[in-house]
Design an enzyme around this catalytic site. Structure first.
Site: not given
Ligand code: GLA
Length: 393
Positions: A43, A45, A77, A133-134, A136-137, A181
């Site tokens: 994370e 990184t 949507s 935090g999964l 979706s964007s 992501d």
């Molecule tokens: C979000 C960001 C990623 C990454 C993580 C943390 O998901 O979009 O680029 O930096 O946070 O690891």
């Protein structure tokens, strides 16, 4: 949840086609599917050009679309029951905080890089929880790019499109995210995690097949948006840490080049940047160790690294929140749990756990109950399997 069955994907596809016909009187030319991602470890990184180990998920966003012969984008949507219509020449007029800003941002990035894009009618729907935090964007960005590629008639280049997604976020949404992501969503391979070197963009698929254990995501129910969280601030603090490292190693081009010797050298520092440095250097090492543990199929070794990663994110990088800490603490007291950590950017969202399959049911009921007692919130337990990358279906 099992790998999304083709039947499940077909159900989404027919539903979107039906909706498309109802709204706009014709069938869509193409439909794209694009997965969310969960990061197993590594994370903060990615923008420091280090290592990450994400996995594409079997939860997705679907976009059905047909090209238009004018420069208008009409986007509906089904999840939000909301429609927007705008001209490709006026993408800056799109409401900036809305889901449609991500659609506009992808088109802006594609146009700025010279891709041929057409006007389009699009319908979006998904089964991926948002703001947790999964990614979706990133899933939406890559699904839109996949449809735009089909409409514009150019070849799909997954890594190049991951960079377009990142550019969309950095330039048009205002989140200074790294490449993890979008890369995981664009390139992720079935049944595997993606070991990505964020500097070279070289990657390897590492099969996820612990004999006895599987990953389980738990949503804390605390939502956050990256542009209002401390995400960009952390990025600035990492830049500051890099400047300090460069006083010792002028050739260091990113925190990827920082070492444990540098951490040791600055250990008397109580400054914020020092804690950030210690997290990034140790997290890069943990990713490499975790890849070895995954290859061996050792759930205990992998789990220990997850716990250490959480501690570092909570104490050194300070991106956890009380609810995520509670989830991790409760989980580590339950039978059959090898490790837990927050996943993604933190500040809310989800934690990921490595749990023995034989204990899954009791894990799900106990964690929900204990978490509710401790916080009053309802945890949503989401068992996951590796999914497929962004593609036409
Ligand atoms: C979000 C960001 C990623 C990454 C993580 C943390 O998901 O979009 O680029 O930096 O946070 O690891």
């Amino acid at each position: 949840m099992a790998q999304p069955l083709n039947a499940e994907i077909n159900k989404f596809k027919s539903f979107l086609e039906g909706l498309f016909y109802q709204r706009w009187g014709s069938m869509p030319l193409v439909t794209a599917a694009s997965p969310g991602r969960v990061n197993l470890i590594g994370e903060y990184t990615d923008f420091n050009l280090g290592f990450v180990l994400p996995m594409a998920l079997d939860r997705e966003i679907y976009v059905a679309g047909s090209p238009r012969n004018d420069r208008v984008l009409r986007v509906y949507s089904a999840d939000y029951s909301e429609q927007f219509e705008f001209n490709l020449a006026e993408l800056n007029k799109v409401p900036p905080k809305s889901w449609v800003a991500y659609v506009a941002a992808v088109y802006s990035a594609l146009m700025s890089e010279g891709y041929n894009v057409t006007g389009a009618d699009l319908i979006v729907q998904g089964n991926l929880p948002q703001g947790t935090g999964l990614s979706s964007s990133a899933a939406l960005e890559l699904a839109v790019a996949r449809v735009a590629a089909a409409h514009g008639g150019w070849a799909w280049d997954a890594p190049a499109m991951a960079l377009i997604g990142q550019m969309a976020e950095n330039r048009y949404i205002g989140v200074q995210c790294g490449i993890m992501d979008q890369f995981a969503v664009a390139v992720g391979t079935p049944r595997s995690a993606l070991f990505l070197d964020c500097r070279s963009l070289n990657y390897e698929s590492v099969p996820v097949n612990f004999e006895e254990a599987t990953f389980v995501i738990v949503n804390s129910g605390v939502t956050r948006q990256l542009h209002t969280s401390g995400y960009n601030e952390r990025r600035k603090e990492c830049d500051q840490a890099l400047k300090m490292v460069q006083t010792l190693a002028p050739q260091a081009a990113s925190l990827r080049d920082a070492t444990f010797e540098h951490v040791e050298h600055f250990k008397a520092e109580s400054a914020i940047w020092y804690k950030r440095l210690r997290h990034v250097v140790s997290e890069n090492q943990r990713v490499q160790d975790a890849v070895k543990a995954l290859r061996k199929g050792s759930a205990p070794e992998f789990g220990a690294l997850m716990l250490e990663s959480h501690r570092s994110l909570a104490e050194d990088f300070q991106v956890s929140c009380p609810e995520l800490d509670i989830l991790v603490r409760i989980a580590s007291e339950l039978d059959g749990v090898h490790g837990s950590r927050l996943t993604g950017a933190g500040f809310g969202g989800c934690a990921i756990h490595l749990v023995d399959r034989s204990q899954l049911d009791s894990f799900a009921s106990k964690i929900a109950l204990k978490y509710n007692r401790a916080t009053g919130l309802n945890a949503q337990v989401i068992p996951v399997e590796p999914g497929k990358p962004a593609r036409l279906i």
